[in-house]
Design an enzyme around this catalytic site. Structure first.
Site, mmCIF file in Angstrom:
data_model
loop_
_atom_site.group_PDB
_atom_site.id
_atom_site.type_symbol
_atom_site.label_atom_id
_atom_site.label_comp_id
_atom_site.label_asym_id
_atom_site.label_seq_id
_atom_site.Cartn_x
_atom_site.Cartn_y
_atom_site.Cartn_z
ATOM 1 N N HIS A 1 66.482 68.928 179.211
ATOM 2 C CA HIS A 1 66.496 68.206 177.942
ATOM 3 C C HIS A 1 67.899 67.687 177.650
ATOM 4 O O HIS A 1 68.854 68.467 177.604
ATOM 5 C CB HIS A 1 66.034 69.138 176.816
ATOM 6 N N HIS B 65 63.809 59.492 170.430
ATOM 7 C CA HIS B 65 62.499 60.001 170.815
ATOM 8 C C HIS B 65 61.391 58.962 170.622
ATOM 9 O O HIS B 65 60.312 59.090 171.204
ATOM 10 C CB HIS B 65 62.153 61.253 170.003
ATOM 11 N N ARG C 213 70.893 76.170 147.691
ATOM 12 C CA ARG C 213 71.163 77.373 146.887
ATOM 13 C C ARG C 213 70.614 77.136 145.486
ATOM 14 O O ARG C 213 71.166 76.373 144.699
ATOM 15 C CB ARG C 213 72.670 77.649 146.821
ATOM 16 N N CYS D 197 78.606 78.022 149.496
ATOM 17 C CA CYS D 197 78.218 79.165 148.672
ATOM 18 C C CYS D 197 79.277 80.252 148.793
ATOM 19 O O CYS D 197 79.842 80.472 149.869
ATOM 20 C CB CYS D 197 76.865 79.697 149.127
ATOM 21 N N TYR E 132 79.721 86.302 141.108
ATOM 22 C CA TYR E 132 80.686 85.429 141.770
ATOM 23 C C TYR E 132 82.125 85.772 141.389
ATOM 24 O O TYR E 132 82.904 84.912 140.973
ATOM 25 C CB TYR E 132 80.378 83.957 141.462
#
Length: 579
Positions: free
Chosen positions: A149, A173, A246, A294, A431
């Site tokens: 491939h 493709h 998120r 994040c 956080y």
């Protein structure tokens, strides 16, 4: 031309000749597209070069003297090539006529082949069990094709499932020859369709958007997911449908015609309400290429040391996009607010996403930070040139370059100037970073400030963990690096012997100022493997930013109860063939 001449002299029938020639051309085109993937090509430069070559060739031809023998040879060659060209033209003409029919027939039901279920196909996702994929109504065994491939092992992302979502990423493709090659691997039919989850009208997540199958979920409600590392580095701007997701709450459904953004200041009776059309028409469009990461990116590495609370993110909870919208400073001025002189300590951003009790997600940044970034913070309504997708904040999201994703509020509907921070849970009770001796029994979230700028980071995307290398002498390593606060990357170091010796990676230019670098930096390096590897090697990377902040060497020293700020040396174990 050499391949064409060789095929002409091979004694094949015209049908076989055309088939083999088409496949040869197809493979060449695919390889070219893979090699040119993510490179910027200058058409103008190419045309100039071609023109120059043509002029040189013409000049040479005008000066060349050829005798009757040379002329005869040339005539014969031209005649032969003319016949060959005519044949190729006729074959291509025929191919173009049937192209649509060929592409439509690929994956259609075929008589005489067994029919499999989705469950049966899913079992064939490893080489040991044979690797199967589906395309429309076709089932294919690609086990023996994987090594050939052109895109490498990326085809294995579809192992045991449909290959269609992945094919949509690459235009290479969509060619008749590819469909032909696929059909040669055909082993059966499939008529069963994957069932979407039954939507419950009482489920707050019932209206969440459809996501790309390549995204690897760390939770389904709310939906949070990251792309495979093997795909992350293949595009400088992360495709919208592969951008990590998120969400803290259900995705709100917002009518763009009814959308309204309110801008106000605590204690003031004045407020400005802006529609989506107002943001688009009344303000100059500003764009910025910026990371969203994040705070919990790479949390899974901390989990190996000691349990933490949070989503089990890998190293792909980060993505890069080009954002466009109205500049925050311009919008505030329209509301009569001068960010340089306003009597406020924080800017609060509230989103339309809410929990069952009606509490919305919100965040804030200090006014000093907003002043430094006043020309860079944008109220974005476009992501990579398109409307921001629902998962990423449609119709408007605040983009604060160089700052953790948690403060870049999605589905933005209110901006407030205040003396106090946002009272939202994720601003006050989450956080935040602590040392490793703080745990849930003795944590005081009021003792430390919220996370804003993230530390320097680098990650190896290729090779992937557990890969078997083809070479036992050296390995090419590729990855990304980034640092918060606009600090550019000045160095990425690579090691294959646990950090005893280091090698410098080559950094790709970001086209952003070094001290205002909001996008990630791609890097690549080829390093020698230790001669005494015994079949196992651990590849390591670490980065340094413009302040010469560097990544710590281990996770133990930075462990924290929420698993945030995980930026230790990135380590990838691989297998190496023995000589």
């Amino acid at each position: 031309m050499y391949k064409t001449a060789r095929l002409c002299s091979s004694g094949l029938s015209w049908k076989e000749f055309g088939k083999k020639l088409n496949r040869s051309q197809c493979r060449s085109r695919i390889l070219c597209q893979v090699n040119l993937f993510n490179r910027s090509l200058s058409t103008e430069s190419a045309q100039k070069t071609l023109s120059s070559k043509n002029n040189d060739q013409q000049h040479s031809n005008n000066e060349r003297e050829f005798d009757s023998t040379g002329y005869a040879v040339t005539t014969k060659l031209c005649f032969a090539l003319g016949i060959t060209g005519s044949v190729i033209w006729l074959l291509n003409r025929k191919r173009n006529i049937v192209h649509a029919a060929q592409s439509e027939s690929a994956g259609s039901l075929k008589k005489g082949l067994p029919t499999y279920s989705l469950e049966e196909v899913a079992k064939h996702n490893k080489k040991e069990n044979r690797i199967w994929v589906t395309y429309k109504n076709g089932v294919y065994d690609i086990t023996d094709y994987v090594s050939n491939h052109p895109g490498g092992s990326r085809i294995l992302l579809a192992a045991g499932s449909s290959i269609e979502p992945y094919w949509e990423m690459y235009a290479a493709h969509k060619q008749e020859e590819i469909y032909e090659m696929l059909e040669e691997l055909r082993i059966g039919n499939i008529t069963e369709k994957s069932k979407d989850e039954q939507k419950d009208s009482s489920d707050p997540y019932a209206n969440d958007p459809k996501r790309h199958v390549a995204l690897k979920p760390s939770s389904s409600k709310p939906f949070n997911a990251e792309p495979p590392l093997s795909l992350l580095r293949h595009s400088y701007l992360t495709p919208n449908d592969l951008f990590f997701v998120r969400n803290h709450l259900p995705v709100p459904v917002i009518d763009p015609k009814k959308y309204q953004l309110t801008v106000t200041k605590v204690g003031s009776t004045k407020q400005v309400n802006l529609s989506l059309e107002d943001l688009k028409r009344k303000f100059n469009k500003k764009s910025v290429v910026s990371i969203v990461q994040c705070a919990g990116n790479r949390r899974s590495e901390m989990v190996t040391i000691k349990p933490v609370k949070g989503l089990n993110w890998g190293a792909a909870a980060i993505s890069n996009a080009s954002w466009a919208g109205a500049c925050l400073d311009d919008v505030l001025k329209r509301a009569g607010i001068d960010i340089e002189t306003v009597d406020a300590k924080h800017i609060i951003f509230d989103g339309a996403d809410a929990d069952p009790t009606g509490h919305n997600y919100g965040a804030s940044i200090p006014i000093e930070m907003a002043r430094l970034l006043k020309k860079d913070i944008i109220l974005a309504y476009e992501m990579n040139g398109k409307d921001i997708p629902p998962d990423h904040g449609y119709p408007v999201r605040v983009i604060i370059p160089g700052v953790v994703g948690a403060r870049q509020v999605k589905w933005l509907n209110k901006i407030t100037l205040s003396d106090k921070e946002s009272t939202c849970h994720w601003q006050q009770k989450d956080y935040k970073g602590f040392h490793s001796s703080i745990d849930w029994h003795n944590v005081d979230f009021t003792s430390v400030p919220p996370i804003y700028e993230l530390p320097v980071q680098s990650v190896i995307c290729e090779p992937e963990a557990g890969s078997i290398l083809e070479d036992d002498e050296e390995v090419t390593v590729k990855g990304y690096a980034w640092s918060g606060g606009g600090r550019g990357i000045v160095r990425v170091d690579l090691s294959a012997d646990g950090g005893k010796t280091w090698h410098s990676a080559e950094l790709s230019p970001t086209e952003q100022p070094l001290y205002k670098t909001y996008a990630w930096t791609f890097w690549e390096g080829t390093i020698p493997l230790p001669k005494d590897h015994k079949g196992d090697v651990e590849i390591v990377c670490k980065a340094a930013d413009t302040a010469y902040n560097v990544q710590p060497d281990n996770v133990e020293g930075i462990w924290n109860l929420r698993g945030v700020l995980s930026n230790a040396w990135h380590r990838v174990p691989v297998k190496v063939p023995k000589s």
